[in-house]
Design a protein around this motif. Sequence first.
Motif, mmCIF file in Angstrom:
data_model
loop_
_atom_site.group_PDB
_atom_site.id
_atom_site.type_symbol
_atom_site.label_atom_id
_atom_site.label_comp_id
_atom_site.label_asym_id
_atom_site.label_seq_id
_atom_site.Cartn_x
_atom_site.Cartn_y
_atom_site.Cartn_z
ATOM 1 N N ALA A 9 11.991 13.458 -0.588
ATOM 2 C CA ALA A 9 12.422 13.184 0.786
ATOM 3 C C ALA A 9 11.511 12.142 1.434
ATOM 4 O O ALA A 9 11.979 11.244 2.154
ATOM 5 C CB ALA A 9 12.425 14.480 1.592
ATOM 6 N N LYS A 10 10.226 12.229 1.174
ATOM 7 C CA LYS A 10 9.290 11.258 1.737
ATOM 8 C C LYS A 10 9.508 9.864 1.134
ATOM 9 O O LYS A 10 9.414 8.855 1.842
ATOM 10 C CB LYS A 10 7.844 11.730 1.509
ATOM 11 C CG LYS A 10 7.462 12.905 2.413
ATOM 12 C CD LYS A 10 5.980 13.222 2.375
ATOM 13 C CE LYS A 10 5.578 13.996 1.165
ATOM 14 N NZ LYS A 10 4.173 14.496 1.245
ATOM 15 N N ILE A 11 9.832 9.828 -0.156
ATOM 16 C CA ILE A 11 10.158 8.550 -0.789
ATOM 17 C C ILE A 11 11.409 7.954 -0.161
ATOM 18 O O ILE A 11 11.494 6.736 0.077
ATOM 19 C CB ILE A 11 10.352 8.742 -2.312
ATOM 20 C CG1 ILE A 11 9.013 9.099 -2.971
ATOM 21 C CG2 ILE A 11 10.928 7.481 -2.952
ATOM 22 C CD1 ILE A 11 9.134 9.517 -4.426
ATOM 23 N N GLN A 12 12.373 8.828 0.144
ATOM 24 C CA GLN A 12 13.616 8.381 0.791
ATOM 25 C C GLN A 12 13.325 7.763 2.169
ATOM 26 O O GLN A 12 13.904 6.738 2.529
ATOM 27 C CB GLN A 12 14.578 9.569 0.930
ATOM 28 C CG GLN A 12 15.960 9.169 1.428
ATOM 29 C CD GLN A 12 16.901 10.363 1.507
ATOM 30 O OE1 GLN A 12 16.633 11.427 0.941
ATOM 31 N NE2 GLN A 12 18.015 10.179 2.210
ATOM 32 N N ILE A 13 12.398 8.372 2.908
ATOM 33 C CA ILE A 13 12.027 7.835 4.231
ATOM 34 C C ILE A 13 11.350 6.482 4.084
ATOM 35 O O ILE A 13 11.616 5.549 4.858
ATOM 36 C CB ILE A 13 11.118 8.826 4.984
ATOM 37 C CG1 ILE A 13 11.872 10.118 5.296
ATOM 38 C CG2 ILE A 13 10.606 8.206 6.293
ATOM 39 C CD1 ILE A 13 11.005 11.225 5.852
ATOM 40 N N ARG A 14 10.500 6.346 3.082
ATOM 41 C CA ARG A 14 9.853 5.054 2.827
ATOM 42 C C ARG A 14 10.889 3.975 2.529
ATOM 43 O O ARG A 14 10.777 2.832 2.995
ATOM 44 C CB ARG A 14 8.862 5.175 1.666
ATOM 45 C CG ARG A 14 7.523 5.804 2.052
ATOM 46 C CD ARG A 14 6.509 5.660 0.933
ATOM 47 N NE ARG A 14 5.204 6.196 1.311
ATOM 48 C CZ ARG A 14 4.252 5.491 1.921
ATOM 49 N NH1 ARG A 14 4.471 4.215 2.220
ATOM 50 N NH2 ARG A 14 3.083 6.044 2.216
ATOM 51 N N ASN A 15 11.888 4.319 1.744
ATOM 52 C CA ASN A 15 12.956 3.363 1.428
ATOM 53 C C ASN A 15 13.742 2.988 2.683
ATOM 54 O O ASN A 15 14.152 1.832 2.836
ATOM 55 C CB ASN A 15 13.890 3.950 0.369
ATOM 56 C CG ASN A 15 13.221 4.050 -0.998
ATOM 57 O OD1 ASN A 15 12.316 3.268 -1.308
ATOM 58 N ND2 ASN A 15 13.650 5.007 -1.811
ATOM 59 N N MET A 16 13.955 3.964 3.567
ATOM 60 C CA MET A 16 14.618 3.669 4.844
ATOM 61 C C MET A 16 13.816 2.641 5.651
ATOM 62 O O MET A 16 14.378 1.721 6.260
ATOM 63 C CB MET A 16 14.780 4.952 5.668
ATOM 64 C CG MET A 16 15.808 5.920 5.145
ATOM 65 S SD MET A 16 15.848 7.426 6.172
ATOM 66 C CE MET A 16 17.150 8.351 5.370
ATOM 67 N N LEU A 17 12.503 2.818 5.653
ATOM 68 C CA LEU A 17 11.641 1.881 6.390
ATOM 69 C C LEU A 17 11.718 0.484 5.780
ATOM 70 O O LEU A 17 11.746 -0.521 6.502
ATOM 71 C CB LEU A 17 10.192 2.381 6.388
ATOM 72 C CG LEU A 17 9.910 3.657 7.185
ATOM 73 C CD1 LEU A 17 8.473 4.107 6.970
ATOM 74 C CD2 LEU A 17 10.164 3.440 8.677
ATOM 75 N N LYS A 18 11.741 0.411 4.444
ATOM 76 C CA LYS A 18 11.849 -0.887 3.779
ATOM 77 C C LYS A 18 13.157 -1.582 4.125
ATOM 78 O O LYS A 18 13.222 -2.812 4.212
ATOM 79 C CB LYS A 18 11.745 -0.700 2.263
ATOM 80 C CG LYS A 18 10.350 -0.353 1.765
ATOM 81 C CD LYS A 18 10.340 -0.165 0.260
ATOM 82 C CE LYS A 18 8.954 0.252 -0.246
ATOM 83 N NZ LYS A 18 8.960 0.497 -1.714
#
Length: 356
Positions: A9-18
């Motif tokens: 889930a945290k990786i998913q949030i990072r991808n959203m930020l990118k």
Amino acid sequence: MSERAFNDAKIQIRNMLKEAQYPQARIFATQLLKNYGNDAELLYLRGTACAHRAATQQAEKDLRAAISLQPKCIEYYLTLCNLLFSTGKFELAFGEFARVRNMAPRHPKIKAFAVALNGRNGKLDKALSKCEAEYKATHYKAIVADQLVSLYLIKAIFDWHARYQKRSLLFYATDIKQIENAEYFLDRIRLLPSISNMGRQKRAKLENLIAMSRRKRFDGFIGDRVISVLIVVVGVLVGGFIDLLYAFSAVASFFAFMRPNYIFNRSKIKHNKTVKGRFDTFLDLVYGEQIKSSSKIFNGIENPAFRMFTAHVLKSFLRSILLPLAVFAGFYKNFSVKHAVSFAVGVSLAVAIFAR
């Protein structure tokens, strides 16, 4: 949610930020924080999302919370520094940067950030140009002057060594060029036609920092001065080449061993193996730089006060034996090459004249 799913889930949030999906990243991070409690990385990610949505207060709050949970994460500090700088909180931003630089001064990210912040045409230079233009456009408005003073202050002490003492950040110059750079920006502050009481206090702070860094204090033990006086007396009474050489060196030692604070503030320097490096190493030895209470040779002494006393005595003894060389090293290290050469020439002429 399992630990693996939580990390995904945290990786998913990072991808959203990118992908610049800042609202979605903020909402998702908030849901996870509500369900699973505070997590440093989640707070950092939500803070980053908030920063991109101009929710600066929440962003700063989240980033500071992330740092409190994980105080050694460089990425958190640098992101907070960027946020504070972008909102005009220049001194707070510099404080956070100085804090993390003190933790890991050689870290590649910190070095790169320093260049981006204070390199040629970096963030500080751009902010200065903008602020100076605004200052003239607003007919020297005091509130803009205060921002200018803050920026000049940061530029003045940017490369100084910083450390925390009693929760306060203290700055120390370690090189004469740093002091000269600070004096340049101090002159810029003095030329501002209108500053507030806060600006005057910051100007006074910079004046005090410069004065403290330039101030000299005797780098030695009472034994250095006692031995020097005895050598002068013996040299005058007995005469002769060696005695006069040591007598003149003893007088000069009262000046040569006066060390500016900016040199005291330096950490131990490891010289390279070039000719100059070997020469500097030799001067360190004759000056007694290697003799400190923390040196391995004093490991057998348990009492800290006695260790320090013994180190002082041994250093004084070494200097007294090698006094002409120690004084030459003192002028070279504490002043300049010109001072050292002037001493060597002057004492040689004096001995030649008085020895006739």
